[in-house]
Design a protein around this motif. Structure first.
Motif, mmCIF file in Angstrom:
data_model
loop_
_atom_site.group_PDB
_atom_site.id
_atom_site.type_symbol
_atom_site.label_atom_id
_atom_site.label_comp_id
_atom_site.label_asym_id
_atom_site.label_seq_id
_atom_site.Cartn_x
_atom_site.Cartn_y
_atom_site.Cartn_z
ATOM 1 N N UNK A 31 1.035 -1.290 -0.075
ATOM 2 C CA UNK A 31 0.145 -0.170 0.035
ATOM 3 C C UNK A 31 0.791 1.257 -0.030
ATOM 4 N N UNK A 32 1.915 1.150 -0.678
ATOM 5 C CA UNK A 32 3.173 2.311 -0.878
ATOM 6 C C UNK A 32 2.702 3.206 -1.862
ATOM 7 N N UNK A 33 3.337 4.451 -1.730
ATOM 8 C CA UNK A 33 3.320 5.449 -2.831
ATOM 9 C C UNK A 33 4.738 4.965 -3.824
ATOM 10 N N UNK A 34 4.316 5.169 -5.137
ATOM 11 C CA UNK A 34 5.494 4.906 -5.770
ATOM 12 C C UNK A 34 6.075 6.009 -6.590
ATOM 13 N N UNK A 35 7.442 6.377 -6.557
ATOM 14 C CA UNK A 35 7.966 7.355 -7.082
ATOM 15 C C UNK A 35 8.909 6.981 -8.276
ATOM 16 N N UNK A 55 18.854 18.721 -24.014
ATOM 17 C CA UNK A 55 18.268 18.418 -22.659
ATOM 18 C C UNK A 55 16.761 18.354 -22.875
ATOM 19 N N UNK A 56 16.473 19.424 -23.605
ATOM 20 C CA UNK A 56 14.838 19.537 -23.837
ATOM 21 C C UNK A 56 14.257 18.456 -24.366
ATOM 22 N N UNK A 57 14.738 18.054 -25.651
ATOM 23 C CA UNK A 57 14.483 16.989 -26.385
ATOM 24 C C UNK A 57 14.381 15.672 -25.388
ATOM 25 N N UNK A 58 15.598 15.560 -24.754
ATOM 26 C CA UNK A 58 15.691 14.304 -23.890
ATOM 27 C C UNK A 58 14.659 14.305 -22.862
ATOM 28 N N UNK A 59 14.359 15.546 -22.302
ATOM 29 C CA UNK A 59 13.338 15.510 -21.109
ATOM 30 C C UNK A 59 11.789 15.045 -21.702
ATOM 31 N N UNK A 60 11.781 15.616 -22.984
ATOM 32 C CA UNK A 60 10.437 15.259 -23.623
ATOM 33 C C UNK A 60 10.251 13.559 -23.969
ATOM 34 N N UNK A 61 11.380 12.997 -24.318
ATOM 35 C CA UNK A 61 11.548 11.674 -24.752
ATOM 36 C C UNK A 61 11.242 11.041 -23.395
ATOM 37 N N UNK A 62 11.956 11.261 -22.252
ATOM 38 C CA UNK A 62 11.863 10.479 -21.117
ATOM 39 C C UNK A 62 10.345 10.865 -20.382
ATOM 40 N N UNK A 63 9.751 11.881 -20.748
ATOM 41 C CA UNK A 63 8.407 12.165 -20.113
ATOM 42 C C UNK A 63 7.464 11.227 -20.922
ATOM 43 N N UNK A 64 7.708 11.040 -22.266
ATOM 44 C CA UNK A 64 6.775 9.794 -23.088
ATOM 45 C C UNK A 64 7.007 8.460 -22.406
ATOM 46 N N UNK A 65 8.378 8.319 -22.265
ATOM 47 C CA UNK A 65 8.698 7.016 -21.707
ATOM 48 C C UNK A 65 7.862 6.504 -20.372
ATOM 49 N N UNK A 66 7.580 7.650 -19.717
ATOM 50 C CA UNK A 66 6.803 7.278 -18.323
ATOM 51 C C UNK A 66 5.288 7.258 -18.503
ATOM 52 N N UNK A 67 4.738 7.653 -19.576
ATOM 53 C CA UNK A 67 3.279 7.628 -19.667
ATOM 54 C C UNK A 67 2.549 6.285 -19.690
ATOM 55 N N UNK A 68 3.346 5.003 -20.148
ATOM 56 C CA UNK A 68 2.639 3.797 -19.980
ATOM 57 C C UNK A 68 2.798 3.254 -18.719
ATOM 58 N N UNK A 69 3.958 3.487 -17.932
ATOM 59 C CA UNK A 69 4.081 3.264 -16.508
ATOM 60 C C UNK A 69 2.838 3.986 -15.547
ATOM 61 N N UNK A 81 4.208 8.829 -8.591
ATOM 62 C CA UNK A 81 4.510 10.219 -8.834
ATOM 63 C C UNK A 81 5.802 10.225 -10.104
ATOM 64 N N UNK A 82 5.693 10.644 -11.077
ATOM 65 C CA UNK A 82 6.525 10.563 -12.129
ATOM 66 C C UNK A 82 7.388 11.575 -12.640
ATOM 67 N N UNK A 83 8.702 11.577 -12.460
ATOM 68 C CA UNK A 83 9.499 12.733 -12.546
ATOM 69 C C UNK A 83 10.842 12.401 -13.609
ATOM 70 N N UNK A 84 11.357 13.453 -14.318
ATOM 71 C CA UNK A 84 12.268 13.563 -14.925
ATOM 72 C C UNK A 84 13.367 14.573 -14.587
#
Length: 139
Positions: A31-35, A55-69, A81-84
């Motif tokens: 029952x934990x929070x997930x970061x 860095x801007x392009x890479x941030x966007x790429x990593x943000x998209x990687x997190x969507x299915x998760x 909580x999903x962070x880049x």
């Protein structure tokens, strides 16, 4: 041991996905929070304007990687909580663990040969060595 907050480092690799899957199961069971943290490594060289763009392009790429998760976490009722972040992955994982006061860090191991790991070190090895809290390395 009960975990209230779990942090997982995610890089889009197969090892990263295994680490996320394990962290998700643990979060559900406790029952934990997930970061979930994806880390953008800044380029070694390049002028400031070029570096900002990379860095801007890479941030966007990593943000998209997190969507299915994010969707997976929502489907099993986990508050995620999903962070880049930008920087060295091991440093950013430990910084985030401190900032969010997590009880457990979960990282994947890329499974390079022992010799390659010895020479290069690895994110998982560095986190295990320097983190001041439990670390689960998923292979």
């Amino acid at each position: 041991m009960m975990y209230r907050k779990i942090l997982v480092g995610y890089d889009g690799s197969e090892a990263g996905k295994k680490a996320f899957d394990s962290a998700l199961i643990l979060a559900k069971n406790h029952g934990a929070e997930l970061y979930v943290l994806a880390v953008v490594r800044p380029p070694e060289i390049g002028d400031d304007v070029e570096t900002e763009a990379v860095i801007g392009n890479s941030r966007e790429y990593h943000r998209k990687l997190l969507v299915p998760l994010r969707r997976e976490a929502e489907q099993v009722g986990i508050q995620g909580h999903f962070e880049v972040a930008v920087g060295h992955p091991a440093e950013q994982i430990m910084y985030s663990a401190d900032a969010h006061q997590v009880d457990l860090i979960v990282v994947g191991d890329r499974g390079r040969s022992k010799f390659a790991r010895l020479l290069l070190g690895s994110v998982s090895k560095t986190v295990v060595q320097y983190a001041d809290r439990p670390v689960l390395v998923v292979r």
